[in-house]
Motif scaffolding. Structure first.
Motif, PDB file in Angstrom:
ATOM      1  N   CYS A 165       0.127   3.039   3.708  1.00 31.37           N
ATOM      2  CA  CYS A 165       0.506   2.461   5.009  1.00 31.37           C
ATOM      3  C   CYS A 165       1.515   1.319   4.871  1.00 31.37           C
ATOM      4  CB  CYS A 165      -0.741   1.988   5.768  1.00 31.37           C
ATOM      5  SG  CYS A 165      -1.478   0.495   5.087  1.00 31.37           S
ATOM      6  N   CYS A 214      -6.506  -1.202  -0.354  1.00 26.22           N
ATOM      7  CA  CYS A 214      -5.749  -1.683   0.799  1.00 26.22           C
ATOM      8  C   CYS A 214      -6.718  -2.149   1.870  1.00 26.22           C
ATOM      9  CB  CYS A 214      -4.848  -0.577   1.345  1.00 26.22           C
ATOM     10  SG  CYS A 214      -4.023  -1.042   2.884  1.00 26.22           S
ATOM     11  N   CYS A 257      -5.811  -0.124   5.513  1.00 31.26           N
ATOM     12  CA  CYS A 257      -6.216   1.260   5.768  1.00 31.26           C
ATOM     13  C   CYS A 257      -7.446   1.661   4.958  1.00 31.26           C
ATOM     14  CB  CYS A 257      -5.061   2.234   5.512  1.00 31.26           C
ATOM     15  SG  CYS A 257      -4.646   2.459   3.768  1.00 31.26           S
ATOM     16  N   CYS A 295       0.853  -1.183   0.000  1.00 29.76           N
ATOM     17  CA  CYS A 295       0.000   0.000   0.000  1.00 29.76           C
ATOM     18  C   CYS A 295       0.896   1.243   0.000  1.00 29.76           C
ATOM     19  CB  CYS A 295      -0.879   0.006   1.240  1.00 29.76           C
ATOM     20  SG  CYS A 295      -1.767   1.561   1.457  1.00 29.76           S
TER      21      CYS A 295
HETATM   22 ZN    ZN Z   1      -2.926   0.956   3.350  1.00 29.73          ZN
END
Ligand code: ZN
Length: 331
Positions: free
Chosen positions: A6, A30, A33, A3
């Motif tokens: 994150c 993702c 997140c 990602c």
């Molecule tokens: Zn993420």
């Protein structure tokens, strides 16, 4: 796939979109997140509709020494698009600028180049100066700063070059006769010698950091250069021979740069009117030099980035355009 927000690996495919050019761009979601992105997010090609192959063709032409207008004609676009593409690549330079490996040995060569930028000013008043640093063995081009030949340019260039090299155990710092390289470096790289290491034979309080050797080459009459070591080395630093200081690759390098980068040609050119344009062009040249073009002196198909141990193969410009940095490249 990580990602981009994150770094989680919990990423799933989430449909795709087709650009006008028929290129398909994969979308991702993702799971950690919850944010969405696509394969171009965070790359120089993010939110750009132009095919990467077109941008690559233009930047390749620029890298071969074509001016902005000529490169625009080659790909059938406007000069401002070429500048905008260069700006995209240039702004990703930090993701392609790893420092020298820890504990290694580097030889830094520093030199200045002059080019005419904008108004026909005398050299001292022109912003068309570049100070440039390469690592001798790998030909890795670690720093190029454009601007007025003033204290600030040396301060900035030296600080960046030093930051690049600082984790190395042995650093040889060889520049032309411009003393500001040494002065700026002294502020960053001198240390107080512990009293048990000083003696009557070695009565210095302040010396270069251990492992660092600093010399300049002063051009004399009839083209003969004299080597001068600056300040005092740490007692444990091994010193190079004069011949080793003389072996200068940066001069040959600079003449190659003049051939390739239109900004360095003497005649007036249209885009290098501002120092920003020169800096942008230098950044692109530097990326291509380090990561894309094998250097003849390094053996078969080896780029300076490979010689530094940063990567195992030469890259295509399109790979750089579609990547977030060298750490995301698959070997
Ligand atoms: Zn993420």
């Amino acid at each position: 796939m990580h990602c981009i927000y994150c770094q989680s690996e919990e990423v799933v495919k989430n449909g795709s979109k087709t650009l006008k050019s028929d290129q398909v761009v994969q979308r991702y979601l993702c799971k950690t997140c919850g944010r969405r992105f696509n394969e171009r997010s965070g790359t120089p090609m993010a939110r750009l509709r132009t095919p990467a192959a077109t941008v690559e063709m233009a930047l390749n032409a620029r890298g071969e020494g074509l001016g902005i207008r000529a490169a625009a004609r080659v790909v059938g676009t406007s000069p401002s698009s070429i500048s905008a593409w260069e700006e995209r690549l240039s702004s990703h330079l930090p993701a392609w600028s790893p420092p020298a490996p820890e504990g290694g040995e580097v030889t830094i060569e520093g030199d200045e180049l002059y080019t005419r930028v904008g108004e026909n000013l005398p050299p001292e008043a022109s912003e068309g100066w570049t100070i440039s640093f390469i690592e001798r063995e790998s030909r890795y081009w670690l720093e190029a700063s454009a601007g007025l030949k003033a204290a600030q340019l040396f301060e900035q260039g030296v600080e960046r070059a030093w930051q690049w090299a600082v984790s190395s155990a042995w650093i040889r710092w060889f520049t032309d006769g411009e003393r500001r390289y040494g002065k700026e470096l002294w502020k960053l790289a001198s240390v107080y010698l512990p009293s048990h290491l000083t003696s009557e034979a070695y009565p210095y309080q302040k010396v270069w950091r251990e492992g660092l050797e600093v010399a300049i080459k002063i051009k004399g009459s009839q083209g003969k250069a004299r080597v001068e070591w600056l300040q005092v080395e740490h007692p444990w630093t091994a010193m190079s021979s004069i011949a080793e200081v003389h072996a200068n690759h940066l001069e040959a390098f600079n003449s190659a740069l003049r051939r390739r980068a239109t900004a360095y040609r003497r005649r007036q050119n249209h885009y290098a009117k501002q120092v920003e344009g020169l800096q942008r062009a230098l950044n692109v040249q530097r990326l291509i030099h380090n990561w894309v073009r094998p250097h003849w002196s390094l053996g078969k198909a080896r780029t300076p980035a490979m010689a530094m141990g940063f990567i195992q193969r030469p890259l295509k410009i399109s790979e750089i355009l579609l990547s977030r940095g060298f750490e995301w490249i698959t070997p």
